[in-house]
Scaffold this motif. Structure first.
Motif, mmCIF file in Angstrom:
data_model
loop_
_atom_site.group_PDB
_atom_site.id
_atom_site.type_symbol
_atom_site.label_atom_id
_atom_site.label_comp_id
_atom_site.label_asym_id
_atom_site.label_seq_id
_atom_site.Cartn_x
_atom_site.Cartn_y
_atom_site.Cartn_z
ATOM 1 N N LEU A 24 0.818 -1.197 0.000
ATOM 2 C CA LEU A 24 0.000 0.000 0.000
ATOM 3 C C LEU A 24 0.855 1.252 0.000
ATOM 4 O O LEU A 24 0.364 2.348 0.239
ATOM 5 C CB LEU A 24 -0.938 0.006 1.220
ATOM 6 N N LEU A 27 -0.322 3.989 -1.995
ATOM 7 C CA LEU A 27 -1.673 4.434 -1.665
ATOM 8 C C LEU A 27 -1.710 5.097 -0.312
ATOM 9 O O LEU A 27 -2.627 4.908 0.483
ATOM 10 C CB LEU A 27 -2.634 3.234 -1.684
ATOM 11 N N LEU A 30 -4.807 6.897 1.163
ATOM 12 C CA LEU A 30 -6.081 6.211 1.316
ATOM 13 C C LEU A 30 -6.531 6.296 2.753
ATOM 14 O O LEU A 30 -6.312 5.410 3.555
ATOM 15 C CB LEU A 30 -5.945 4.738 0.892
ATOM 16 N N LYS A 63 -12.881 -1.083 -0.499
ATOM 17 C CA LYS A 63 -11.931 -2.035 0.091
ATOM 18 C C LYS A 63 -10.889 -1.302 0.925
ATOM 19 O O LYS A 63 -10.622 -1.676 2.081
ATOM 20 C CB LYS A 63 -11.239 -2.835 -1.017
ATOM 21 N N TYR A 64 -10.309 -0.244 0.386
ATOM 22 C CA TYR A 64 -9.296 0.503 1.131
ATOM 23 C C TYR A 64 -9.924 1.307 2.269
ATOM 24 O O TYR A 64 -9.302 1.506 3.311
ATOM 25 C CB TYR A 64 -8.526 1.419 0.185
ATOM 26 N N ASN A 67 -10.363 -1.046 5.194
ATOM 27 C CA ASN A 67 -9.049 -1.343 5.761
ATOM 28 C C ASN A 67 -8.550 -0.194 6.618
ATOM 29 O O ASN A 67 -7.996 -0.388 7.699
ATOM 30 C CB ASN A 67 -8.056 -1.633 4.635
ATOM 31 N N GLN A 68 -8.788 1.032 6.157
ATOM 32 C CA GLN A 68 -8.222 2.195 6.828
ATOM 33 C C GLN A 68 -8.967 2.559 8.099
ATOM 34 O O GLN A 68 -8.358 2.965 9.087
ATOM 35 C CB GLN A 68 -8.228 3.391 5.867
ATOM 36 N N ASP A 147 -2.026 -5.737 -5.067
ATOM 37 C CA ASP A 147 -1.407 -4.521 -4.538
ATOM 38 C C ASP A 147 0.115 -4.595 -4.619
ATOM 39 O O ASP A 147 0.781 -3.601 -4.906
ATOM 40 C CB ASP A 147 -1.845 -4.291 -3.094
#
Length: 364
Positions: A24, A27, A30, A63-64, A67-68, A147
């Motif tokens: 990641l 990213l 994110l 999705k991100y 996760n975050q 990823d």
């Protein structure tokens, strides 16, 4: 901005990275976002943007997002959600542009390269532990591989198009040193240290293999970690997997260089570290609130290196390395910014969500 004397050395020792963070890395913007429904004009309900015809979909963003925000105690406001969604789309758009550029240059990551990174990520864990970490992050193995492939590919593009073209000459280093000589004069000794931290209160932002829920569990956990170190396990690996300090744990618990005067502010820690030789670590050290003597947690400190006070000369290899890295990093940052603008200008980008934000603002 000029670095202080301690900063140039800190960078030499703080570039460890967690294989868990690598997929990641591209990213990093994110952040937590809300997903209030909206009609993406021209894109369809599940399409938030297009890059040269390639769709960036709502499920990909979701999705991100999940996760975050996992473990976050507070949801963002609507305006924060909109702003953060714009950020995530900008980053995903930039990544897609680079992926398409990589395909044209023949730089897409190979299965062998992805397999190598996956194996490196799995190495410290059992299969059960590895699967648990994926589940914690709300991603599948296919997500993880995708990823990783994107991260490897983007790194290859940046290396070919930017990094490989940067040259820092000996003359550049000498000129910088002469202009900033005072930066390399240490007015007091500096201690380069790393830390493993355990607290009795679980932090929802910490994603590691074991958490303590009270003081008794914290004492037990920190002692288990000392035992692991005594058995020969690598300090940085233990910190990455078990320390409860998310801002530095991915870097092996690296604290950088700490001036002696600052370290002396914690007499217990200073007395323990002062007895160490580089490469050695302390036993368990309690962290005590000076106002009420309450134990806030426990830590283990490792002395990586100690720098004495005085002027560092240009012929010191560490000085040269620090200057070279600083000049290279500065040039790379500039060229990256210009490169992103250039390739984006040559791409067809349709950001339906940005259009929707403007449309909704006009209706208020």
């Amino acid at each position: 901005m000029l670095r202080e004397a301690s900063s140039w050395r800190t960078e030499l020792h703080s570039k460890k990275s967690s294989v868990w963070a690598a997929p990641l890395a591209a990213l990093t913007l994110l952040a937590a976002i809300g997903l209030a429904g909206c009609n993406n004009r021209g894109g369809g309900d599940d399409v938030m943007a297009r890059v040269n015809g390639h769709k960036i979909t709502r499920p990909e963003v979701e999705k991100y997002y999940k996760n975050q925000i996992a473990g976050s105690p507070q949801q963002p406001s609507d305006e924060q959600a909109d702003n953060l969604r714009l950020n995530i789309l900008r980053e995903l758009i930039n990544n897609e542009i680079l992926m398409q550029r990589a395909e044209k240059l023949g730089l897409l990551a190979t299965d062998e390269e992805v397999d190598s990174k996956v194996n490196a990520a799995k190495a410290p864990y059992s299969q059960e532990q590895f699967d648990a970490r994926l589940k914690e992050r709300g991603i599948t193995m296919d997500d993880f591989r995708r990823d990783l492939r994107r991260s490897i590919t983007i790194d290859k593009v940046i290396n070919k198009e930017i990094t490989s073209k940067i040259n820092v000459s000996d003359g550049d280093i000498s000129s910088y040193y002469n202009a900033h000589k005072a930066e390399f004069n240490l007015i007091e000794p500096q201690y380069h240290m790393a830390q493993i931290l355990v607290t009795p209160q679980p932090n929802p932002q910490v994603k590691n293999l074991q958490k303590a829920n009270n003081d008794a569990e914290a004492k037990k956990k920190i002692q288990q970690l000392v035992n692991r170190l005594d058995s020969g396990e690598d300090f940085a690996s233990v910190a990455m997997n078990y320390s409860e300090q998310p801002e530095i744990s991915p870097n092996g618990g690296d604290l950088g260089f700490i001036p002696e005067s600052s370290l002396k502010g914690d007499k217990l820690a200073f007395d323990a570290v002062a007895r160490l030789k580089p490469g050695q670590y302390t036993g368990v050290l309690p962290i005590v609130d000076p106002s009420n003597k309450q134990v806030l947690g426990y830590r283990i400190l490792k002395l990586i290196a100690k720098e004495s006070s005085g002027q560092r000369e240009l012929n010191d290899p560490r000085v040269q390395q620090a200057i070279r890295e600083q000049l290279r990093d500065g040039r790379e940052q500039l060229l990256k910014a210009a490169y992103y603008e250039s390739v984006r200008d040559k791409s067809s980008v349709e950001n339906y969500f940005a259009d929707d934000v403007l449309k909704r603002a006009g209706q208020k």
